[in-house]
Scaffold this motif. Sequence first.
Motif, PDB file in Angstrom:
ATOM      1  N   HIS A  37       4.870   0.464   0.375  1.00 46.83           N
ATOM      2  CA  HIS A  37       5.517  -0.580   1.174  1.00 46.83           C
ATOM      3  C   HIS A  37       4.524  -1.719   1.363  1.00 46.83           C
ATOM      4  N   GLU A  86       3.695   6.664   8.170  1.00 50.47           N
ATOM      5  CA  GLU A  86       3.262   5.538   9.005  1.00 50.47           C
ATOM      6  C   GLU A  86       4.415   5.011   9.842  1.00 50.47           C
ATOM      7  N   ASN A  98       0.640   4.954   1.598  1.00 52.71           N
ATOM      8  CA  ASN A  98      -0.108   5.835   2.511  1.00 52.71           C
ATOM      9  C   ASN A  98      -0.048   7.210   1.847  1.00 52.71           C
ATOM     10  N   HIS A 155       0.811  -1.213   0.000  1.00 53.65           N
ATOM     11  CA  HIS A 155       0.000   0.000   0.000  1.00 53.65           C
ATOM     12  C   HIS A 155       0.846   1.265   0.000  1.00 53.65           C
TER      13      HIS A 155
HETATM   14 FE   FE2 Z   1       1.634   0.140   6.191  1.00 60.29          FE
END
Ligand code: FE2
Length: 394
Positions: free
Chosen positions: A345, A316, A311, A309
């Motif tokens: 990541h 994060e 972000n 995904h």
């Molecule tokens: Fe993550």
Amino acid sequence: MPYYLKIGEIPRKHHIWFHRNGEGPGYKNEGIYYEHVVTTEGFNEAFSIMYHLRPPTRVRNVKLLKCEELKKATDSPLRHHHLKTANIPRNGDFYTGRIPILFNQDVVAYRSRPEKAYDKFQYYRNGGADEIIFVFKGGGTLESVFGKQLYRAEDYIVIPRGITYRLVPDNVEEEDYLILESVGPVRIPHRYMNKEGQIKMGSPYSERDLHGPTEPLTIDKDEDTEILVKDGPRWTQVTMAHHPFDVVGWDGYVYPFTFNAQDFEPITGTVHQPPPIHQTFEIRGYVVCTFAPRMLDTHPEAVRIPWVHDNVEADEVLFYVRGNFGSRRGIEPASITLHPRGIPHGPHPGTIMASKNATRTEELAVMFDTQHTLELTEQAVALDDQKYPQSWLE
Ligand SMILES: [Fe+2]
């Protein structure tokens, strides 16, 4: 803020006379207790009202100790980071030994592995930020102007700003914390609350999981007491003309409380659920989530670890507490990973297949996701695994 709590003796209404009964030294023998209102968001949100033996305004002296802005490391490209923090040398005391790791305008994340409980100051107050102290290891008693309460490993201790406290550890050599200093107030996520102000059924925790002070702590002492007060970069020594823990009773919604990560009730699905199901606290500019031990997804074709995904609008951070983190390799307890916006990541090579027949994970981790970019301090860069950005190559 958690819920209504009452500790010790209080009068039957707000803002009425509260006479002292019986004998006692008292402040100039005026024969009353002194009301002190602690409010949030300009008298509009949660508040508590406490009653002191002496007015809490009796300050004998204030002295500037230092003013020190956090410095960001400037020589790092945008990349993923893995900070190994388990073996940071023990440093300083509870309040001055905190090592800043990551920061932006909303939050400063510290690691704290104190060498001793106190140096010059036993009592401390953060005047500018709420504190979330995640107890990675350790346990003891939190003493504050609101009374006494126990804390233990894997507790989040939430201490609203302006509250004078001290930590009394069972064994200081065990104490090890992740501390999040929050410019905005730390709150229970709004979506967990019903219109009556109660935590909704189906939320990952209830009021029974949040623990406030259990008994008052009333110290009747006229001696000068030093308090270390931090507000942002400024550190001030405040000398009170009496002991600050002189409250006979209080009630309200503002007080230090603990929530243990083991009490987080994970929400699971037949297929992988997104991080908001792990949300624990809501703070201006960031959220805190708890990845608690849980059953994995039950669909026969479910991929049981997270998808890759981006972000897109968040940085994060994960602080790994214990257990085997199924989607990562090379991570150890007290590792901190920072996966910033701008680079996707996801699972490390081999972990998807390795999780195929898993039914449960014992991993425990604290996550915080920030709206604004996080900066690394020079102390953080020194802990960084330089090879981490390439760790997704087979
Ligand atoms: Fe993550």
